[in-house]
Enzyme design. Structure first.
Site, short mmCIF file in Angstrom:
data_model
loop_
_atom_site.label_atom_id
_atom_site.label_comp_id
_atom_site.label_asym_id
_atom_site.label_seq_id
_atom_site.Cartn_x
_atom_site.Cartn_y
_atom_site.Cartn_z
N ASP A 119 1.43 -7.54 1.73
CA ASP A 119 1.32 -6.23 2.09
C ASP A 119 3.45 -5.74 1.88
OD1 ASP A 119 1.18 -3.62 2.19
OD2 ASP A 119 -0.30 -3.26 3.62
N SER A 166 4.34 2.50 8.31
CA SER A 166 4.20 1.34 7.41
C SER A 166 5.88 0.86 6.50
CB SER A 166 2.86 1.42 6.51
OG SER A 166 1.84 1.56 6.93
N HIS A 174 0.70 -0.86 0.20
CA HIS A 174 0.20 -0.42 0.21
C HIS A 174 1.11 1.67 -0.09
CE1 HIS A 174 0.06 -0.49 4.23
NE2 HIS A 174 0.53 0.73 4.70
#
Length: 704
Positions: free
Chosen positions: A220, A640, A83
């Site tokens: 991810d 992240s 992402h």
């Protein structure tokens, strides 16, 4: 001596600092924190983190200014989340070559894709410059003046470090609510290329259904490479002549896994927390900020999703925009739930009473920190802040027309004659590949009507009078007219802004109206906000003084931080959550895709994750292919892509999310509930190997 050390460690475990909480700066990591890390299983020396040979900080990067990443090879290969690479992947996608849908692998170095405006930064060093700024009287300056002084000192320091390396620059950030200031030296690399991405079905598996939830099976990750000047191995703008960067440090990748209770550490660039915030600030965040964001984005996203589902080309254009919007839409819902269920506001009020009593006893900041004044300021500010959040969510970055209208008044390159103002013009390039008119128009019309319904008349910008007088209050008719008639929507047309016809255009008038409105609101809000910030600064200072025997970390501010803890689960709905997920669990979810579309995965993914034997990627202890895992590391937005290290400083995963019960963590860390979700690095390597057949990458990474 050993007995004494063990006693100290034992006492530290009892301290109310909560050992698994914290986003610690590396250059001045408290010894007490390091000692607790050792007690948990960290086996490297103190210097290994920041200042030793090949310190861990040297392998961690700020990715794009909004995420974290880690260098994993001697040729500048970078792992981050899928992402985090979402927009880069999307920008290279077309209906014919949809890398978002189908994934991407650059089979040779020549196939690695450059990305405009994407960069990574390395932190070189950090230092405390509080005394230097205080000597200039910064504590007594208005906030706008403070910013000017900070920028000037950062410029002076940048000039100094450029004598060491021309690619260095310095940024100064406030810490502890402006009670301290640290200067950080960075090296920025602007040539970063896409190397590998799994299909969206895996990189975003579970979508918004599973976002902020446990258990998770999302793969991810995405892979990029830093490129450098072939002569200097230093930063360089994109050029075909650039070569892979040769970093001083890179993270060793471990295939050995983890078990319950093992030490785990993340190092990355967390974006923003507000854990020193007052009870009044949290109430405003809940009722003015989060509630507004949930309401407006819910409306906007419903329209976006409908258009995206109906047209593949539209989906490609809006995939990244939708994901960004939905992420903090759901975060805001979860945070408000936690604020109420945990009782955070009441806990903060009780702490403030204690702090107030301590202030009365000691006299510290008497005449400065004033709890009654803080309450009055927040009460006066509330309705203005709520209206501002509605304005921001409605008009900032929501559609192309308003974006152009706001730009037309300022911030655009002026072209044409320098001598004759009448021949000066601005021009909007054709960017029709980035937005869809039908979607844009429906979103804007709905948001204009929604704004009117949720704010009082005093907060309506003047263009609403045009809607009422010329379009009988019909927002849709107003929007249709603007898209059809406004000169702002004529891409490639020269717009002579000094002509009368320019200012008579309703699109231009919309932009001017919005700018006038926000300027007027700023005159009201800025003094109130400045006064509130002063009180919040004093509140933080009082807490630090009252608890001066304990180590304290500053709120996150997109600078490098370390968080540590252990691998392990929590109690979920009265039962143990487990601390990892397996291949079997994702296959079961894939079978539910007829009911939950976000569980769809291509047949090859069913096949790969239904394997009987996963070879070296299978955990040696459990015998399972482990996909994602939990730690009690501290995490927030910006983390992240943060590398997750074991006690030997080896990479075992990439942080990508928190759990639903951790969504209060930006303001309050609940150690019994808050968890960090990471993708197992063996899952990452399995996909690179078995799906991508990327032998050259596997050899380069050299996982052990």
């Amino acid at each position: 001596m050993k007995r004494l050390l063990m006693s100290i460690v034992g006492l530290l475990a009892l301290l109310p600092m909560k050992a698994d909480e914290g986003m610690w700066t590396l250059y001045n990591l408290p010894q007490a924190v390091y000692d607790q890390m050792k007690a948990y299983g960290y086996s490297l020396p103190y210097e290994s983190l920041y200042s030793g040979n090949n310190p861990i900080k040297g392998s961690v990067v700020l990715f794009g200014g909004f995420c974290s990443g880690v260098v994993v090879s001697p040729d500048g290969l970078v792992f981050t989340n899928h992402h985090c690479g979402f927009e880069a992947i999307r920008s290279h996608s077309t209906v014919e070559h949809d890398y978002m849908l189908n994934g991407f692998y650059a089979k040779t170095a020549k196939d690695e894709l450059p990305n405009e405006n994407l960069f990574v930064s390395f932190m070189i060093e950090q230092q405390d410059v509080t005394a230097r700024l205080q000597a200039l009287g910064i504590d007594d300056m208005p906030f706008d003046k403070q910013a000017d002084v900070i920028d000037s000192i950062a410029a002076v320091m940048t000039d100094s470090v450029k004598k060491i390396d021309k690619s260095y620059h310095v940024e100064i950030d406030p810490y502890y609510e402006g009670n301290q200031y640290y200067a950080t030296t960075y090296q920025l690399f602007p040539d970063v290329r896409l190397v590998f991405a799994v299909p969206k079905s895996m990189g975003k598996f579970g979508g918004e259904t599973d976002n902020w939830m446990w258990p998770r099976q999302t793969c991810d990750f995405s892979v990029f490479r830093i490129y450098a000047d072939p002569k200097t191995n230093g930063p360089a703008e994109y050029s075909e002549a650039n070569v892979p960067y040769k970093p001083k440090s890179w993270a060793p990748v471990s295939m050995q896994g983890y078990k319950d209770g093992d030490f785990a550490m993340t190092v990355g660039y967390p974006g923003s927390t507000e854990r020193y915030l007052s009870s009044y600030g949290i109430k405003e965040m809940r009722d003015a900020g989060n509630a507004t964001r949930v309401q407006v984005r819910g409306l906007k996203q419903e329209i976006m999703k409908r258009h995206m589902d109906a047209d593949e080309a539209v989906r490609i254009k809006y995939d990244s925009k939708y994901a960004q919007s939905a992420n903090y839409w759901k975060n805001s819902m979860g945070m408000n739930k936690c604020i109420d269920s945990i009782g955070i506001i009441e806990q903060k009020k009780a702490y403030e009473l204690r702090l107030r009593h301590w202030q009365d006893t000691t006299g510290y900041l008497k005449g400065k920190l004033d709890f009654d004044l803080m309450a009055r300021l927040y009460a006066k500010c509330f309705k203005h802040r709520r209206a501002f959040y509605y304005w921001f969510e409605t008009f900032r970055g929501t559609n192309e027309l308003v974006t152009r209208a706001m730009k037309a008044g300022s911030g655009m390159e002026v072209k044409g004659s320098e001598k004759d103002p009448k021949k000066q013009y601005i021009e909007f390039e054709d960017n029709s590949d980035e937005w869809d008119e039908a979607l844009d128009k429906e979103v804007l019309a709905a948001l204009l009507q929604n704004y009117r319904e949720h704010v009082s008349e005093e907060y309506l910008p003047s263009f609403y009078q045009t809607i009422d007088k010329k379009f009988k209050g019909d927002c849709k008719a107003y929007v249709d007219y603007l898209y059809k008639k406004s000169i702002l929507m004529k891409s490639g047309k020269k717009l002579y802004f000094n002509k009368k016809s320019f200012n008579e255009d309703l699109g231009v008038q919309l932009g001017l109206s919005l700018q006038d409105y926000i300027a007027a609101q700023s005159e009201i809000l800025n003094p109130l906000s400045d006064s509130i910030d002063v009180q919040e600064k004093y509140l933080c200072a009082a807490k630090l003084r009252m608890e001066q025997d304990l180590p304290h970390y500053s709120d996150a501010n997109m600078t490098m931080r370390l968080s540590y803890g252990r691998v392990g689960g929590f109690t979920l709905n009265g039962s143990p959550s487990g601390y990892y997920t397996t291949a079997e669990s994702i296959v079961e979810k894939m079978k539910m895709s007829d009911r939950v579309p976000e569980y769809f995965a291509e047949p090859i993914m069913h096949e790969l994750l239904s394997a009987k034997d996963f070879g070296p990627y299978q955990d040696k202890t459990t015998g399972k292919m482990q996909l994602c895992f939990l730690t009690n590391n501290d995490i927030t937005g910006g983390n992240s892509g943060s590398p997750m290290f074991n006690g030997k400083g080896e990479l075992i995963g990439l942080a990508f999310d928190g759990n639903w019960d951790s969504l209060s963590s930006d303001i309050y860390f609940e150690k019994n509930l808050a968890r960090c979700i990471g993708v197992d690095i063996r899952y990452v390597l399995y996909m690179i190997d078995k799906w991508g057949h990327a032998d050259r990458l596997m050899k380069e990474i050299n996982a052990k």
